[in-house]
Structures are given as structure tokens and as C-alpha cells.
Scaffold this active site. Structure first.
Site, PDB file in Angstrom:
ATOM      1  CD  GLU A 340      36.200  52.142   6.745  1.00 58.21           C
ATOM      2  OE1 GLU A 340      36.867  51.412   5.984  1.00 58.21           O
ATOM      3  OE2 GLU A 340      36.672  52.711   7.745  1.00 58.21           O
ATOM      4  CB  CYS A 341      31.190  50.534   9.586  1.00 58.71           C
ATOM      5  SG  CYS A 341      30.406  49.884  11.089  1.00 58.71           S
TER       6      CYS A 341
END
Length: 455
Positions: A340-341
Site C-alpha cells: 500500500e502506497c
């Protein structure tokens, strides 16, 4: 019923100094020998790092949007197990909630869910008698909220303090618990996404937290604040339990599979409950630092890469070719990967021109534009994280873009300010997206990831 002394530190607006005061309060109470449980309202990853330094316990987040309002008190009690007091730092202004949702997810909302008294941190640097009108307004706005005290921050002099206290005494009702002098030297450096994380500052961060503690010790009536915290009523909720959450999903997987978890300065954004759910689901959680370690932990059968600041360390991450090849080989072998990210950027072909892992057919780069906000997302494809159609609440916070923004099988769809959007990349063995998730709001994620290993 559980008796837990607790207090929420709020402010009229962002920039009032509540992070300095909250962190300093945690440090000052810890220096007294109290076990302090640190908490932060909202999806912030950085403030909890300073809270952890101040208390020696994991900094934990309390976010009704990400976790569900019904879980907030249980999560507080889980994090505060064995603690003498819980200190909760608010977010933004006291009544500022999720956009378009009224008070929902605001500091006031969380304080009411926790049945906790609130202390208002007021930046007094440019006012005197007007402080009484401000505090009166905040105290009377919501009769369900208990405003139990005020801490005056950035006070200029003894005379200034005297004027402020006199005005508040005339206003009546809300006691002054402290007055903190302006100290320009006690500050935490910032950059493009806010404060510099504590993990990146090492000894300097420890010194900054110590100074915050001294500032609060000198300016705040700690006995009065403790008395206020002890006046909070007992909570009827049971503590949140990751083992119970896993049991509700069918129980842990056998064999203690090793799940590699990216950590260190470049990947410091992670909720403690995510790792706790993985461990409860049967995993051996093995942290590693992509800036230092040249291979994944021995026996890694799955990989989780959370958020952080890979853009700051792109050259160093790129120079660690052995680890990049190890990640690429694990993905090629069919191991499940969740990113994530920051993890999304690390799995791309490149970040600002520096070669990354090349697991995704995408390029990443920094921009001047901040993307920020809560998202009500729907999984568009089956992945190791979710079944298509699963609805989860998440949060975006970045100044980078990935080109393309979504793969042939996108991870998420949601309706944003400019209309519908698809985002992220999935395969049956991979999920990579900008969306930050708090797994307490989706506890099935941990068991689903581990069951991919035998599926």
C-alpha cells in the site's frame, strides 16, 4: 466494567501545538513512573511514532471511519492493557470530522465514544481576553462533550499569562490546567507530508521528546490533569482481541508461515493491529529494512509492504539490488504480496527514475499535488487482500503518481471529488494500491492472506 483513567487533548484548529503538548504530556507522565498508553485520533502514522518514544509503548490510532465507531472503545482498552492512563491526541480542530459527515470521525466524536474528558490546547500567542470567548464557545457548542480543562500554549510572558487566566476565571466553568511558554527551539521538522517520522531522526527525536516532556512538566499541573483523567467513568466494553477476530474467520492457519513485513525509515507507516492480526492468524511476522537488508527474512512465504517515504530514500532503495531481486523472485514464485502506497511505489519499475523492484508494469514519480482523504472503496478484483465486491474504508495520503494508475485488473473503485475512480493493481497473488487500510476494520484480511499459502 473497566476503569481506565483517560483524557483527550484537542485544539480549536490545526497548528495550535497539540502534538507537542500531547507528546510532552505522555513523556512527563512516563517520567513520573506511570505506564502511559498513547493514542491518536485519525489515520496519522507520524505522531504515534513520537508517542511511542515518549511512552515506550506502541502508538495506536483511533479512527471510527477506518475501524468502525463500535470498535473504538474496545481498541482503546486493548492498547491500554496494563496502563495507568491513556492519553489521546486529537486531530485538526475539536469538531472537524470527515468531509460531508458532520462530526463523524472528529476528535469530539471520538471523545464521546470513549466517554473521556477533553482538554483544549489553545494557541494564546495572539490574544488575551478573547481567549475566554473562544473557550466558552467550545465548551457550550456540544452539551454531550465534557470540556474539562484548558492548556494555554505559546504564552509570551508572566503578564500575558496573568491576563489570560483572569479572562478565563471571569468566563467561568473551564479550569486552566497549565500555561506553556513560547519555545521556538522545541519543534519537530516537517517536509512534504507533515512531520519527519521519529524513526528517521533517531537520537535527535529522543532529545526532542525529552524537551517536550520538560516543557509540559514545567507548565502543566500534572496532578490536576491526572485527577481529571481519573474522573472518566468506567467503560462497559470488552477489549478488542485479535485472536477472537481470527476465530470469527475460521481460526488460524497451521504451520507458522513467515510473513515478511517491510519496516525501517522508508516504510514506517503501519498500524500495530495489522501485525497483531497476522500473528493471531498464525503467521510469524518477520520485519526487515529494505534500506539495510540484502535479502528477505529466511523462509518468507508472503510479503507485506506498508506506507512510508520511499521517495526520500529512492537512491538507497535502488542501490540495494540484491533485495530488489529477492522481492522480484518471491513475486515470480507466486507468493502473495500486499503493498500500500509506499509499497506500491517500491514494486513499480522505477521511482523518480531510480529502478525499483519491477514487479508492476508502472512508473512512479513525485508531484506537487497532495492527494488526501478518506475513501469508501469497493474491491474490483479478487486478490490476496479481498474478494471482488468487498467494501472497505481507507485513506489516501501522498504526493506521488503512478503511471498507469491502475492495472488491467484494478484493485479498487470509489467515487471521489471529481467522480468515479479506479485505482491499483491486482493479480490472484498480488494487491498493490495507494489505499491505506486499518485491518481492525477488515480483520478478514490477515486470514485471507495466509490462506493463500495453501490455496
Amino acid at each position: 466494567m473497566t476503569a481506565l483513567p483517560r483524557v483527550v487533548l484537542a485544539a480549536p484548529a490545526s497548528g495550535s501545538g497539540k502534538t507537542t503538548v500531547a507528546t510532552g504530556l505522555m513523556a512527563a507522565l512516563s517520567a513520573r513512573g506511570l505506564a502511559v498508553s498513547p493514542h491518536k485520533v485519525g489515520p496519522d502514522y507520524i505522531d504515534p511514532g513520537y508517542h511511542a518514544l515518549a511512552t515506550g509503548r506502541p502508538g495506536r490510532n483511533l479512527d471510527p471511519f477506518l475501524c468502525g465507531a463500535e470498535r473504538l472503545a474496545p481498541l482503546l482498552l486493548h492498547g491500554a492493557a496494563g496502563a495507568d492512563i491513556a492519553v489521546v491526541e486529537g486531530v485538526m480542530g475539536l469538531f472537524d470530522g470527515a468531509a460531508g459527515r458532520g462530526e463523524f470521525a472528529s476528535t469530539a466524536h471520538v471523545a464521546k465514544l470513549l466517554r473521556a474528558p477533553v482538554v483544549l490546547v489553545v494557541d494564546a500567542s495572539s490574544q488575551s481576553r478573547s481567549v475566554a470567548a473562544l473557550v466558552h464557545g467550545f465548551a457550550s457548542w456540544d452539551p454531550e462533550l465534557r470540556l474539562g480543562g484548558v492548556i494555554l500554549n505559546r504564552v509570551g510572558s508572566d503578564r500575558h499569562e496573568e491576563m489570560l487566566r483572569e479572562a478565563l476565571e471571569q468566563g467561568g466553568g473551564v479550569p486552566v490546567l497549565g500555561a506553556i511558554r513560547r519555545q521556538p527551539g522545541v519543534a519537530t521538522p516537517s517536509r512534504h507530508l507533515g512531520l519527519v517520522p521519529a524513526v528517521e531522526r533517531d537520537a535527535e527525536a529522543v532529545g526532542a521528546v525529552r524537551e517536550m516532556g520538560e516543557l509540559v512538566r514545567a507548565g502543566v499541573d500534572l496532578d490536576a490533569l491526572l485527577a481529571l483523567a481519573r474522573s472518566a467513568p468506567p467503560l462497559a466494553d470488552l477489549p478488542w482481541d485479535p485472536a477472537a477476530e481470527v476465530a470469527a474467520q475460521g481460526g488460524p492457519v497451521p504451520g507458522r508461515p513467515v510473513v515478511a513485513l517491510a519496516a525501517g525509515a522508508a516504510f514506517s507507516f503501519s498500524y500495530a493491529e495489522n501485525s497483531e492480526l497476522l500473528a493471531a492468524a498464525g503467521a510469524e511476522v518477520a520485519p526487515f529494512d529494505p534500506l539495510r537488508d540484502e535479502k528477505l527474512p529466511e523462509g518468507s512465504s508472503a510479503l507485506v509492504i506498508g506506507g512510508g517515504f520511499p521517495e526520500v530514500y529512492a537512491a538507497q532503495l535502488s542501490a540495494n539490488t540484491a533485495l530488489r531481486e529477492s522481492v522480484r523472485a518471491l513475486a515470480a514464485a507466486g507468493a502473495p504480496l500486499l503493498a500500500e502506497c509506499a509499497g506500491l511505489l517500491y514494486l513499480a519499475r522505477s521511482l523518480d527514475g531510480a529502478p525499483m523492484c519491477g514487479v508492476l508494469d508502472a512508473e512512479a514519480r513525485m508531484t506537487e499535488r497532495l492527494t488526501l482523504g478518506y475513501r469508501e472503496a469497493v474491491a474490483l478484483s479478487d486478490s490476496p487482500l479481498a474478494v471482488a465486491g468487498t467494501r472497505l474504508n481507507g485513506h489516501e495520503f501522498h504526493r506521488t503518481v503512478v503511471d498507469p494508475g491502475a492495472g488491467p485488473a484494478a484493485a479498487w473503485g470509489w467515487r471521489g471529488p471529481s467522480g468515479p475512480r479506479t485505482e491499483g493493481f491486482t493479480t490472484p497473488r498480488l494487491h498493490a494500491s495507494y489505499l491505506h487500510l486499518h485491518w481492525a476494520g477488515g480483520p478478514q484480511i490477515a486470514t485471507r492472506l495466509l490462506r493463500q499459502l495453501s490455496g
